[in-house]
Design a protein around this motif. Structure first.
Motif, PDB file in Angstrom:
ATOM      1  N   THR A  15       2.126  35.024 -20.817  1.00 47.93           N
ATOM      2  CA  THR A  15       2.527  34.989 -19.407  1.00 47.93           C
ATOM      3  C   THR A  15       1.946  36.137 -18.591  1.00 47.93           C
ATOM      4  O   THR A  15       1.423  35.897 -17.495  1.00 47.93           O
ATOM      5  CB  THR A  15       4.062  34.925 -19.277  1.00 47.93           C
ATOM      6  OG1 THR A  15       4.531  33.767 -19.979  1.00 47.93           O
ATOM      7  CG2 THR A  15       4.492  34.848 -17.834  1.00 47.93           C
ATOM      8  N   LEU A 144       7.629  29.415 -17.524  1.00 46.23           N
ATOM      9  CA  LEU A 144       6.887  28.234 -17.060  1.00 46.23           C
ATOM     10  C   LEU A 144       7.380  27.769 -15.687  1.00 46.23           C
ATOM     11  O   LEU A 144       6.569  27.388 -14.828  1.00 46.23           O
ATOM     12  CB  LEU A 144       6.998  27.106 -18.084  1.00 46.23           C
ATOM     13  CG  LEU A 144       6.342  27.394 -19.431  1.00 46.23           C
ATOM     14  CD1 LEU A 144       6.735  26.326 -20.449  1.00 46.23           C
ATOM     15  CD2 LEU A 144       4.828  27.500 -19.296  1.00 46.23           C
ATOM     16  N   CYS A 148       5.050  27.643 -12.252  1.00 46.53           N
ATOM     17  CA  CYS A 148       4.966  26.452 -11.390  1.00 46.53           C
ATOM     18  C   CYS A 148       5.375  26.780  -9.958  1.00 46.53           C
ATOM     19  O   CYS A 148       4.750  26.307  -9.003  1.00 46.53           O
ATOM     20  CB  CYS A 148       5.841  25.333 -11.940  1.00 46.53           C
ATOM     21  SG  CYS A 148       5.215  24.561 -13.417  1.00 46.53           S
TER      22      CYS A 148
END
Length: 174
Positions: A15, A144, A148
């Motif tokens: 990440t 995640l 997004c």
């Protein structure tokens, strides 16, 4: 159960690099706008990542491991980034996030969690009992989800300019 600790760590490790390649040195044209009142910009999300990494994940894991299902998690201030990150650039936030995430991944690995540990429970202030594997799964999905979110906020800069193609661009319909 689909949970796998190594697959979890595999994504958590990536990440910071994903965010750096996406946002490092990017102009404020992309990183400062949000989607309206009470929504977050890409910069706000970066600050949230930093705050969560410092005060949420490892602390909750420790509650689960140390209190035999009777420990309650401290409340998490989902909006603390607005105060904690004032005056910090995106590059500073990215650097801070990379360092604290690396520390947390090293801490997580050092715990040498077993399958038995993954089923241990803690008490969430809103949800009640949750397992360690649920918390770890949430950590991955949290990453995640916010990746997004950053993409969606940035895409909306060109919503009006896409013309008829908006019909095919789901990111602009949310």
């Amino acid at each position: 159960m689909n949970f796998d600790l190594e697959r979890t760590i595999e994504l958590l490790e990536r990440t910071p690099g994903i965010l750096e390649s996406f946002l490092k040195d990017l102009s404020t044209f992309w990183t400062n706008p949000n989607e309206g009142p009470e929504t977050w910009s890409a910069t706000d999300v970066l600050g949230h990542f930093v705050h969560a990494e410092k005060t949420n994940w490892i602390q909750r894991i420790e509650v689960i491991l140390n209190f035999n299902g009777e420990g309650t998690f401290a409340n998490f201030d989902r909006l603390a980034q607005f105060e904690n990150c004032k005056g910090k650039s995106n590059n500073q936030l990215l650097d801070e996030f990379r360092l604290v995430r690396l520390k947390n991944i090293n801490t997580l690995r050092a715990m040498q969690l077993t399958q038995f540990d993954l089923e241990k429970k803690g008490i969430h202030p809103s949800f009640g009992h949750v397992t360690l594997h649920q918390l770890l799964s949430t950590w991955v999905v949290h990453d995640l989800d916010h990746i997004c979110q950053i993409s969606r906020v940035m895409a909306k800069h060109f919503k009006e300019d896409t013309g008829p193609w908006i019909e095919y661009l789901r990111i602009l319909k949310s």
